[in-house]
Write an enzyme that holds these catalytic residues in place. Sequence first.
Site, PDB file in Angstrom:
ATOM      1  N   ARG A 222      24.514  37.854  42.847  1.00 18.78           N
ATOM      2  CA  ARG A 222      25.924  38.208  42.625  1.00 18.78           C
ATOM      3  C   ARG A 222      26.257  39.600  43.149  1.00 18.78           C
ATOM      4  NH1 ARG A 222      29.466  35.507  40.283  1.00 18.78           N
ATOM      5  NH2 ARG A 222      30.756  37.321  39.842  1.00 18.78           N
TER       6      ARG A 222
ATOM      7  N   ASP B 157      40.388  40.041  32.804  1.00 18.18           N
ATOM      8  CA  ASP B 157      41.759  39.826  32.330  1.00 18.18           C
ATOM      9  C   ASP B 157      42.218  40.927  31.376  1.00 18.18           C
ATOM     10  OD1 ASP B 157      42.022  37.569  33.899  1.00 18.18           O
ATOM     11  OD2 ASP B 157      41.310  36.224  32.324  1.00 18.18           O
TER      12      ASP B 157
ATOM     13  N   ARG C 147      36.988  34.053  40.728  1.00 24.17           N
ATOM     14  CA  ARG C 147      35.676  34.706  40.587  1.00 24.17           C
ATOM     15  C   ARG C 147      35.852  36.018  39.859  1.00 24.17           C
ATOM     16  NH1 ARG C 147      31.248  31.507  42.009  1.00 24.17           N
ATOM     17  NH2 ARG C 147      32.108  30.026  43.493  1.00 24.17           N
ATOM     18  N   ILE C 148      34.790  36.400  39.162  1.00 27.11           N
ATOM     19  CA  ILE C 148      34.798  37.697  38.503  1.00 27.11           C
ATOM     20  C   ILE C 148      34.062  38.687  39.397  1.00 27.11           C
ATOM     21  CG2 ILE C 148      33.934  38.959  36.494  1.00 27.11           C
ATOM     22  CD1 ILE C 148      34.299  36.245  34.958  1.00 27.11           C
TER      23      ILE C 148
ATOM     24  N   ASN D 293      45.901  41.416  39.689  1.00 30.62           N
ATOM     25  CA  ASN D 293      45.577  40.006  39.460  1.00 30.62           C
ATOM     26  C   ASN D 293      46.783  39.328  38.815  1.00 30.62           C
ATOM     27  OD1 ASN D 293      43.893  37.638  39.080  1.00 30.62           O
ATOM     28  ND2 ASN D 293      43.797  38.186  36.909  1.00 30.62           N
ATOM     29  N   THR D 294      46.959  38.069  39.121  1.00 31.27           N
ATOM     30  CA  THR D 294      47.967  37.299  38.398  1.00 31.27           C
ATOM     31  C   THR D 294      47.257  36.276  37.524  1.00 31.27           C
ATOM     32  OG1 THR D 294      49.896  35.883  38.580  1.00 31.27           O
ATOM     33  CG2 THR D 294      48.350  35.781  40.410  1.00 31.27           C
ATOM     34  N   HIS D 295      47.746  36.153  36.277  1.00 28.94           N
ATOM     35  CA  HIS D 295      47.072  35.328  35.273  1.00 28.94           C
ATOM     36  C   HIS D 295      48.105  34.473  34.540  1.00 28.94           C
ATOM     37  CE1 HIS D 295      43.973  34.298  32.333  1.00 28.94           C
ATOM     38  NE2 HIS D 295      44.912  34.441  31.426  1.00 28.94           N
TER      39      HIS D 295
ATOM     40  N   ALA E 280      37.175  46.706  35.012  1.00 29.55           N
ATOM     41  CA  ALA E 280      35.864  46.051  34.972  1.00 29.55           C
ATOM     42  C   ALA E 280      35.843  44.875  33.978  1.00 29.55           C
ATOM     43  CB  ALA E 280      34.790  47.078  34.637  1.00 29.55           C
TER      44      ALA E 280
HETATM   45  C1  GRF Z   1      47.710  30.551  39.081  1.00 29.70           C
HETATM   46  O1  GRF Z   1      48.369  30.088  37.925  1.00 29.70           O
HETATM   47  C2  GRF Z   1      46.788  31.691  38.758  1.00 29.70           C
HETATM   48  O2  GRF Z   1      47.296  32.599  37.835  1.00 29.70           O
HETATM   49  C3  GRF Z   1      45.616  30.939  38.187  1.00 29.70           C
HETATM   50  O3  GRF Z   1      45.471  29.821  39.032  1.00 29.70           O
HETATM   51  C4  GRF Z   1      46.733  29.520  39.612  1.00 29.70           C
HETATM   52  C5  GRF Z   1      46.581  29.606  41.101  1.00 29.70           C
HETATM   53  O4  GRF Z   1      47.597  28.910  41.764  1.00 29.70           O
HETATM   54  N1  GRF Z   1      44.445  31.751  38.074  1.00 29.70           N
HETATM   55  P1  GRF Z   1      47.733  28.954  43.360  1.00 29.70           P
HETATM   56  O5  GRF Z   1      46.355  28.801  43.964  1.00 29.70           O
HETATM   57  O6  GRF Z   1      48.376  30.266  43.721  1.00 29.70           O
HETATM   58  O7  GRF Z   1      48.617  27.793  43.689  1.00 29.70           O
END
Ligand code: GRF
Length: 185
Positions: free
Chosen positions: A63, A143, A89-90, A105-107, A140
């Site tokens: 890793r 989320d 991936r982390i 990051n988007t979550h 680090a």
């Molecule tokens: C998003 O909801 C993201 O936050 C999550 O997986 C989804 C990815 O969607 N981790 P895409 O690949 O951008 O369509």
Amino acid sequence: MRIVVLVSGSGTNLQAVIDDLHHGDAPVEIVAVGADRPCTGLERAEAAGITTFLVRPADHPDRAQWNRALERAVASHHPERVVFAGFMRIVDAEFVAAFPGLVVNTHPSLLPSFPGAHAVRDALAYGVKLTGATVHEVVADVDAGPILAQVAVAVEDQDTEDTLHERIKTAERQLLVDCLADLAR
Ligand code: GRF
């Protein structure tokens, strides 16, 4: 603002950034898109004429070495921001330290509720009536990190994980685009 976007999946968040921000006089330029696996997200980048790279864990002995290879690939494009858009991936602390304060990051939940890889499933199982999406700075810990922007999405009685995730993703794409435009300004 030069950005490198990392993806693992369908890449609809990436597509929103391409469509809304990656053109002419927009304040954001996607200088490369990277992935940990072949995926539709990479194909979307190629279709838009954006440079791509693939750094697969299986091609590295451990890793740590995968993290260093990913770090080098990202750094070679001299980004001002690194955007994880469905990157599953982390990364390690050294990766985060290589781009201090610059990785976002988007979550698909209202963090700090429901971190992890099954955020939508977990929110549904808990029975919350309101969930959403969060764009945050990557630190680090997984989320965690300062929240840059959030959007709320109502859970409906008949929702399945898929229907709820699709509604979240619609809101999430606009959130990401707006947040990146704000950061660029
Ligand atoms: C998003 O909801 C993201 O936050 C999550 O997986 C989804 C990815 O969607 N981790 P895409 O690949 O951008 O369509």
